[in-house]
Each structure stands twice: as C-alpha cells, then as structure tokens.
Design an enzyme around this catalytic site. Structure first.
Site, PDB file in Angstrom:
ATOM      1  N   TYR A 269      39.147 102.287  77.923  1.00 48.36           N
ATOM      2  CA  TYR A 269      39.564 100.938  77.518  1.00 48.36           C
ATOM      3  C   TYR A 269      41.097 100.841  77.490  1.00 48.36           C
ATOM      4  O   TYR A 269      41.677  99.869  77.986  1.00 48.36           O
ATOM      5  CB  TYR A 269      38.965 100.659  76.134  1.00 48.36           C
ATOM      6  CG  TYR A 269      39.412  99.394  75.468  1.00 48.36           C
ATOM      7  CD1 TYR A 269      38.928  98.151  75.861  1.00 48.36           C
ATOM      8  CD2 TYR A 269      40.299  99.432  74.380  1.00 48.36           C
ATOM      9  CE1 TYR A 269      39.321  96.993  75.211  1.00 48.36           C
ATOM     10  CE2 TYR A 269      40.693  98.286  73.723  1.00 48.36           C
ATOM     11  CZ  TYR A 269      40.204  97.066  74.142  1.00 48.36           C
ATOM     12  OH  TYR A 269      40.593  95.920  73.505  1.00 48.36           O
TER      13      TYR A 269
ATOM     14  N   ASP B 141      28.755  86.188  84.723  1.00 49.00           N
ATOM     15  CA  ASP B 141      29.492  87.446  84.737  1.00 49.00           C
ATOM     16  C   ASP B 141      30.856  87.222  85.401  1.00 49.00           C
ATOM     17  O   ASP B 141      30.926  86.574  86.462  1.00 49.00           O
ATOM     18  CB  ASP B 141      28.647  88.425  85.583  1.00 49.00           C
ATOM     19  CG  ASP B 141      29.093  89.854  85.466  1.00 49.00           C
ATOM     20  OD1 ASP B 141      30.258  90.083  85.105  1.00 49.00           O
ATOM     21  OD2 ASP B 141      28.264  90.737  85.755  1.00 49.00           O
ATOM     22  N   ILE B 142      31.905  87.802  84.822  1.00 51.12           N
ATOM     23  CA  ILE B 142      33.230  87.669  85.456  1.00 51.12           C
ATOM     24  C   ILE B 142      33.308  88.464  86.759  1.00 51.12           C
ATOM     25  O   ILE B 142      34.267  88.330  87.507  1.00 51.12           O
ATOM     26  CB  ILE B 142      34.379  88.091  84.510  1.00 51.12           C
ATOM     27  CG1 ILE B 142      34.143  89.492  83.943  1.00 51.12           C
ATOM     28  CG2 ILE B 142      34.557  87.069  83.408  1.00 51.12           C
ATOM     29  CD1 ILE B 142      35.317  90.043  83.159  1.00 51.12           C
TER      30      ILE B 142
HETATM   31  N1  SER Z   1      39.762  96.846  68.369  1.00 51.81           N
HETATM   32  C1  SER Z   1      39.852  97.534  69.629  1.00 51.81           C
HETATM   33  C2  SER Z   1      38.927  98.675  69.672  1.00 51.81           C
HETATM   34  O1  SER Z   1      38.723  99.266  68.651  1.00 51.81           O
HETATM   35  C3  SER Z   1      41.242  98.023  69.876  1.00 51.81           C
HETATM   36  O2  SER Z   1      41.937  97.015  70.488  1.00 51.81           O
HETATM   37  O3  SER Z   1      38.452  99.014  70.712  1.00 51.81           O
END
Ligand code: SER
Length: 341
Positions: free
Chosen positions: A155, A55-56
């Site tokens: 994200y 794990d990082i």
């Molecule tokens: N391909 C990625 C995603 O859909 C976007 O960088 O989360």
C-alpha cells in the site's frame, strides 16, 4: 450539454461518507456522482446525483462517465488499505496503481474535452514512509515530505508511486507529443495520518487500532489492541481530513510550492488512546496483544509528520487537537450512535 459534476471514487469508504455529507451540507456545488464497487449505503445515497456501481479497473465504464458528464473535480478515494493489501499484494497493486492510472488518464482526456484543467484530489498516506528502526523513528521526530520515502508495505509503495504519477500527469504527460496540450490534470495530494471517524469504521488498515478501540468501548465490547502501548503514529479526526481535502482543492495554484503535502493533528501513543477512551467509557475493556507483523508496520511509520508546507501554502490548520477530537467530536457522536447512557 453534459452536466457538470464532481466524481468521487471509493465513495462508500470512510472518507467518501464524510466528504459526501459535507458537500451536500455546503450546497452550491456541482452535483456529485459516485463510483464504488460496493455501491453506496442507503444513508448517504440521497445526497448524490448518481451512483455507479463498478470497478475503477473498468476503463469502458470510466469512458461512459466522461461521455455523460463534464467532470470538474475528481476525489479519487478508492484503494485497498495497508493490512488488506498485504494479503493480496498484486490485487492491491492493480486497484491502487492501475486504478489510479485509469483515473488520471480519464482526467487528462476530460481536461482536453472540456478545454479546462480537471482537479484531481488524491489521499496519500503516512504509509509512504519507512523508518528502519525504533531508534531512527525516535530521533527523526516530525518528518518532512521528502525524508524516509522507503515504505515496507505494498500500500505504501502504491501510494508513493501514485504521488509520482500525479506529478507526471500534471507536468510531464506526453511531453514528446508534437503539439503541447494546453490543459492538464491539476493533481493535488494530502498524506493522511491515521483517521478516526465517529460514524464509520475503516476496513483493512493498520492504524485501525485507534477507531477499533474507541468503537468497541462505546459498543460495550472487549478489545485486544494489536500494537504495543508505546506505539506512536499521527492521527486526525475525520472532519479535519475532509477539511484538508477541500481546503487544498480550493487553494490558488500559484500558492502551491508542491503537489503532495503532509497534514496532521495529534500523535498519541496507543496507551494514551486507551486512557482517553477509558476516561470516556468507564466500562471499556481494552488489553494489549501486539501482533508482531502489524506492529512492525506501525513501527516503520513516523511518530509525527511535519506539515509546515501545508500550513504555509494553503493555511492548513486542524480544528481538533487530541482533547478536542475526543471531547467535542468523537465521544459525543459515538456515544449517541451506540446509545451510551
Ligand atoms: N490508515 C491507513 C492504513 O492503516 C494508512 O493510511 O492503511
């Protein structure tokens, strides 16, 4: 003497697979060591020097790596993608942000130990953009790196912040220390569009409708596309993504006017992707069943990005436009993979 090595984290993911194969084919490079929580698929294990399963977030494991190897370049690919991250945002933050801090700290320590900069290659994403509505998206056209940096996903927030962390470790790390560190983390990032590979499938992304529809068609399975036919975001064929990472890694520092670059190849609508897929696999059964919330994420990403800085600074130029990506790479490779007659 420690063995000089290239480290790839998240190596068992899509970009990792492509990168490992490419580095192995090219040869004449330091050995590749990989770190992935899932280990490495048998198909690519022969191409790497050592696989660490871990794990990082395990800093003791990262310390072991720099005791065993002299790490020259890090490709830090490990991350939870955008859809996956929305189901456990705090876990995504740990992996995507704390994991990156751990690797950046390790890179800074490694630069000091070896008396030379360590290159740190980071895949960022179109997810760092957040356009407020479809009218703005239509009017914005190809957006440059500095506009609309207001992501709606965990994200996207994570990737945007990590871009800043990379800049911090490269130029301002421990800026108040008594003596200046002569060696630094040479951080470089590409903001990838949606990626489409003929060999692997993504897990947990929001641009996944493109590879999913194509692989389903080749496998003879029906596919319900989770965005509207008119949805448009940029995409790239996987070999160009690998090319972008490697070309930026090799670019002379003095040519770089920034550390984070947009790269792109083509920007089809989901309907255009469906049409091109159906023209290749005539039995494809693709219908549209938009998922309102995933649709909103795609709607917040730009229809196109301006990659002129990458073109000017390090000669970025994709090999595959939409037609070539499908005709020369995706369709023949996928057809062979699924044994389509
Ligand atoms: N391909 C990625 C995603 O859909 C976007 O960088 O989360």
């Amino acid at each position: 003497m420690r063995t000089k090595a290239i480290l790839i984290t998240g190596a068992n993911g899509e970009v990792g697979h492509g990168l490992i194969r490419y580095l192995a084919e090219r040869g004449n490079m330091p050995p590749v060591i990989v770190l992935d929580i899932r280990g490495l698929d048998d198909a690519i294990r022969p191409y790497v020097w050592e696989t660490k399963v871990g794990d990082i977030l395990d800093t003791a494991l990262l310390d072991t790596l720099i005791n065993e190897y002299e790490i020259d370049t890090i490709y830090h690919l490990a991350a939870l993608l955008s859809t996956h991250s929305e189901f456990n945002p705090e876990q995504a933050h740990r992996v995507n942000v704390q994991g990156t801090v751990n690797l950046l700290r390790m890179a800074a320590e490694q630069s000091r130990l070896r008396g030379q900069d360590v290159k740190f290659m980071f895949p960022s994403s179109i997810a760092i953009y957040g356009l407020p509505d479809l009218e703005t998206k239509a009017a914005a056209g190809a957006v440059n790196e500095d506009l609309f940096n207001a992501p709606t996903t965990m994200y996207g927030c994570n990737k945007l912040y990590c871009e800043h962390l990379g800049r911090y470790y490269a130029f301002h790390y421990r800026q108040l220390a008594v003596s200046d560190e002569p060696y630094h983390v040479d951080f470089r990032a590409v903001r990838f569009p949606g990626l489409i590979s003929a060999l692997t499938m993504p897990t947990g992304g929001t641009s996944d409708y493109a590879p999913e529809m194509l692989h389903a068609a080749a496998a003879g399975k029906p596919y319900a596309c989770f965005v509207r036919p008119d949805s448009r975001i940029p995409f790239m064929a996987m070999p160009d993504a690998i090319k972008a990472l490697l070309t930026l890694a090799q670019a002379p520092t003095e040519q770089l006017t920034r550390r984070v670059y947009n790269v792109t190849s083509f920007s089809p609508t989901a309907a255009e992707l469906r049409d091109i897929t159906v023209s290749a696999f005539s039995n494809a059964q693709i219908r549209f069943e938009p998922h309102q919330k995933r649709q909103a994420i795609v709607d917040s990403w730009p229809a196109d990005v301006d990659d002129s800085a990458a073109r000017a600074d390090w000669g970025w130029n994709p090999d595959y436009d939409l037609r070539a990506a499908f005709d020369d790479y995706l369709i023949p490779t996928i057809a062979e993979r699924y044994q389509v007659k």
